[in-house]
Design an enzyme around this catalytic site. Structure first.
Site, short mmCIF file in Angstrom:
data_model
loop_
_atom_site.label_atom_id
_atom_site.label_comp_id
_atom_site.label_asym_id
_atom_site.label_seq_id
_atom_site.Cartn_x
_atom_site.Cartn_y
_atom_site.Cartn_z
N ASP A 34 -6.92 2.25 7.97
CA ASP A 34 -5.49 2.25 7.68
C ASP A 34 -4.67 2.21 8.96
O ASP A 34 -3.80 1.36 9.14
CB ASP A 34 -5.14 3.49 6.86
CG ASP A 34 -3.74 3.44 6.29
OD1 ASP A 34 -2.79 3.43 7.09
OD2 ASP A 34 -3.59 3.42 5.06
N GLU A 57 0.83 -1.21 0.00
CA GLU A 57 0.00 0.00 0.00
C GLU A 57 0.86 1.25 0.00
O GLU A 57 0.54 2.24 -0.67
CB GLU A 57 -0.92 -0.01 1.22
CG GLU A 57 -1.93 1.13 1.26
CD GLU A 57 -1.45 2.38 2.00
OE1 GLU A 57 -2.22 3.34 2.09
OE2 GLU A 57 -0.30 2.38 2.50
N GLU A 58 1.95 1.21 0.76
CA GLU A 58 2.77 2.41 0.92
C GLU A 58 3.38 2.87 -0.40
O GLU A 58 3.67 4.05 -0.59
CB GLU A 58 3.88 2.16 1.95
CG GLU A 58 3.38 1.91 3.37
CD GLU A 58 2.75 3.13 4.01
OE1 GLU A 58 2.59 4.17 3.32
OE2 GLU A 58 2.42 3.06 5.20
N HIS A 62 5.38 7.87 9.32
CA HIS A 62 6.37 7.27 8.42
C HIS A 62 7.81 7.45 8.91
O HIS A 62 8.74 7.46 8.09
CB HIS A 62 6.23 7.83 7.00
CG HIS A 62 5.02 7.31 6.28
ND1 HIS A 62 4.73 7.64 4.97
CD2 HIS A 62 4.02 6.48 6.68
CE1 HIS A 62 3.60 7.03 4.61
NE2 HIS A 62 3.16 6.33 5.64
#
EC number: 3.4.17.21
Length: 770
Positions: free
Chosen positions: A464, A435-436, A562
């Site tokens: 998410d 997904e990233e 992140h």
């Protein structure tokens, strides 16, 4: 029979099971009565129907839902969280493959059926972990005066000891070096580039310096490259990620704020899914329709070197910039009282260069799928999903959601095993890979199974990650708004402080923190991009729910987003400090939504509300947009005429929806009288399932994103994180503004007509006859 009407028992069992025998003894039924009941059960269902029991269907659903919620345990969420975040697990690596099979094992142990993986061969990107990316500043004499570290330091060794975990990089960045003057472009939005040009600063041949926030990082780089930049640097501003100050006592690990060498990683791909196989699944045996060179030429992949830096490195660049001061709304807090300047170049003749080491590689990824099969409608899918790949450890994004989803699966199976509850419709559990990098796992899945999904999928419910600890926050389409609100009223508020103030449920705080302008309704947005719900809505026309917990703040997401500091310490000691009570509440809400859609006799979809939103919100917005088009009076009359026809069709939809609501009431009444004759229920639900599909344009609405096919809610061309209302119309208007031709004018009218065609499709879908 899970969704039987009035007369069903709260605990239904097989006619041959022990609870049934006890029931017979308790009521001392005659053998004839027993025979009749048995015959009825064999004929209709394994679930009992006792006309003497006056328990309502709502009582049954509430009781079953309460058991599921009670079975969700924080200690299990914590256990799963530690398992899934033990090592850095970037998509395409052995570490992430291991996480995939740990998820599959957890689901299988819980009792899910047909747990398996679905592989795809996709283009991914990796840095040179032996050679960190760097920013170098040299004096006019060529002496190095500053070099960025390129690696974030370990702060909690027990959780952050993975090799290369600190490496600072961006996926799909161009490989190479660039040396040039620097130009500061705020957040790198379309307006920022426009205003920079108006201020007389040219980005061509320069290195673009931009702040994170206010849009997808890949869109920033796409615009910079289009404007002629030869490299780019992204940094996090302290006004977003270190609002209490940058001193050690004010940042991680003391607080949730980003430490001075923290860096946000991410992807730069401009689009979703595998870059080399648009429209079709990236299977090993299928041909790739696009080359890497073509992907770069099409703007899907950047060609220029790009790297992320800390606010500490950002300060070293900003303090040296020459040129005029940036506008006040371009200023930030890096360096305290430092005034940001535009550039180009540095005041003292120093020169900057960037060095980026990046490699493109085709790798295998794998989604994980598992089922709880429905007892009545096994071909109707209630889909729950979260991705599991991370940029580093991912304890917040995404594995707070991964751990919660595993516990929802376990709690549901525990309820099935300990009671006689089983969902009427099939619940599908989905763990997405890559997904990233650009929603790759979910996009490839939707592309592979789009025809099946359009027939079987009722709803896709995405979570998410947990982004805060204050309030529930939900994005969904109008047809599902009532359902998400009602579900929030069934889950206890995880905050003791909120409960002490009388806000007992998720709904109460949601309404307090995020109120809508409409009285008595919490704010609900249309889903944008940025997570795995997007291909379901935009490509397949499956209605979606995307939810999280958030704080009421001014920044886009949580400060550690992140970074390598997303480890269980952050979840347990900084984000959700009351024994992961928010994680538990998220799981309870997820389960409540899933059970509602799985068990409600009539699907909780409200076409009347959608028609009302169309008339009261969407059409006035469109009217305002088209009023700003610079055209002649006669040409505008042509546009206005088509708009009036669209408005008429929307009014027809409202009328038909109200009439259809009468059909729903009749069907519910009929079902309560005879729950073993579901043909009317099935007919109503099939129409409800089909309404969102009407808005899918197979030809697409965006030149840049093949996944964007929804004529109302597709992702914005200018910001992949945001939705764009009637994107086809907006794209046509933008094209006309750049090149005002008769053909461009006709395309605006045509796109309005396409929206109208979709509305007419819904009207016809709800009719009894064609």
């Amino acid at each position: 029979m899970p969704y039987v009407g009035v007369g069903a028992q709260t605990v239904s069992t097989s006619l041959t099971g022990a609870p049934m025998v006890k029931a017979y003894i308790a009521i001392a039924a005659s053998l004839i009565f027993v025979f009749c009941i048995a015959a009825l059960g064999v004929h209709h269902s394994e679930r009992k129907f006792n006309k003497f029991n006056k328990v309502s269907i709502d009582d049954i659903h509430k009781s079953d839902a309460g058991v599921i919620q009670d079975n969700i345990k924080t200690e299990n969420i914590k256990k799963y969280l530690r398992i899934f975040t033990k090592d850095p697990h970037v998509a395409g690596t052995e570490a992430n493959k291991k996480v995939a099979y740990e998820i599959a094992n957890a689901w299988s142990e819980a009792g899910l059926e047909d747990v398996h993986t679905l592989p795809y061969e996709v283009l991914l990107s990796y840095p040179d972990f032996e050679n960190p990316n760097s920013v170098i500043i040299k004096s006019s004499a060529g002496k190095e005066v500053f070099k960025s570290k390129g690696v974030s330091p370990v702060i909690i060794p027990d959780e952050q000891s993975g090799k290369y975990a600190g490496h600072q990089w961006l996926a799909y960045a161009g490989n190479g070096s660039a040396s040039a003057d620097v130009v500061y472009i705020n957040h790198g939005t379309a307006n920022d580039f426009k205003n920079l040009k108006l201020m007389g600063v040219d980005i061509k041949g320069k290195i673009a310096l931009m702040r994170y926030g206010h849009g997808f990082r890949g869109d920033k780089i796409h615009k910079a490259q289009q404007a002629g930049a030869i490299g780019a640097i992204l940094f996090s501003d302290t006004q977003d990620v270190a609002q209490d100050g940058v001193e050690s006592e004010n940042v991680y690990p003391k607080k949730i704020w980003m430490p001075n060498e923290g860096v946000q990683r991410g992807s730069l791909m401009h689009g979703d899914g595998d870059a080399l196989s648009p429209y079709y699944p990236s299977k090993k045996e299928l041909f790739k329709g696009r080359t890497i060179e073509e992907a770069k030429e099409d703007g899907v992949l950047p060609s220029i070197p790009v790297l992320p830096v800390s606010y500490t490195t950002g300060y070293e660049i900003l303090k040296r910039l020459s040129g005029r001061p940036a506008p006040s709304d371009w200023q930030g807090f890096v360096g305290g009282n430092l005034t940001y300047k535009l550039g180009p170049g540095f005041v003292n003749g120093e020169k900057l260069s960037i060095n980026v080491h990046s490699e493109l590689r085709t790798k295998r990824i794998r989604n994980v799928i598992g089922y709880i099969r429905g007892s009545e409608e096994p071909d109707s899918y209630i889909m729950l999903g979260n991705h599991f790949d991370a940029w580093v450890y991912g304890s917040i994004d995404p594995n707070s959601g991964t751990a919660v989803l595993a516990e929802v699966a376990r709690a549901m199976m525990q309820t099935i095993n300990e009671t006689s509850w089983k969902p009427a419709r099939t619940i599908v559990f989905n763990a997405w890979d890559a997904e990233e990098f650009g929603l790759i796992g979910s996009t490839e899945f939707v592309e592979e199974f789009v025809n099946i999904l359009q027939k079987r999928a009722v709803v896709y419910i995405n979570m998410d990650c947990i982004q805060g600890n204050i309030s529930l926050h939900v994005d969904t389409v109008p047809i599902l708004e009532h359902a998400v609100i009602e579900a929030s009223k069934q889950v206890e508020n995880p905050s003791k402080r909120e409960r002490s103030r009388g806000r007992k449920t998720l709904y109460d705080t949601w309404m307090k923190v995020f109120p809508d302008k409409k009285a008595g309704v919490p704010k609900i947005r249309v889903p944008g991009g940025g997570s795995d719900h997007a291909p379901f809505l935009n490509f397949a026309g499956v209605p979606v729910i995307n939810f999280t917990f958030k704080n009421y703040t001014t920044w886009d997401t949580y400060p550690l987003y992140h970074t390598m500091y997303e480890t269980p310490f952050s979840n347990i000691h900084l984000l959700d400090t009351d024994n992961l009570s928010v994680h538990k509440a998220i799981g309870q809400y997820w389960a409540e939504l899933a059970k509602t859609f799985a068990d409600d006799v009539i699907l909780p979809m409200n076409t009347t509300h959608f028609a009302s939103v169309m008339l009261k919100t969407y059409l006035p917005q469109l009217k305002t947009t088209i009023s700003g088009i610079n055209v002649s009076r006669s040409d505008f009359e042509d546009i206005r005429t088509q708009y009036a026809l669209l408005s008429k069709s929307a009014q027809d939809l409202l009328t038909m929806s109200k009439k259809f609501q009468e059909t729903i009431h009749f069907t519910q009444h009929s079902f309560s009288q005879n729950p073993y004759d579901p043909k009317h229920v099935n007919a109503v639900n099939e129409r409800l399932k089909s309404t969102e599909r009407c808005f899918i344009n197979p030809r697409g609405v965006s030149m840049h994103n093949p996944s964007a096919r929804h004529v109302l809610f597709s992702v914005s061309d200018s910001d992949s994180y945001s939705s764009s209302l009637m994107a086809g119309v907006q794209n046509a208007i933008n094209s006309y503004d750049l090149n005002p031709t008769k053909k461009g004018l006709r395309e605006i009218i045509n796109q309005i007509s396409i929206v109208q065609y979709s509305v007419i499709c819904v009207v016809n879908t709800l009719r009894d006859v064609i």
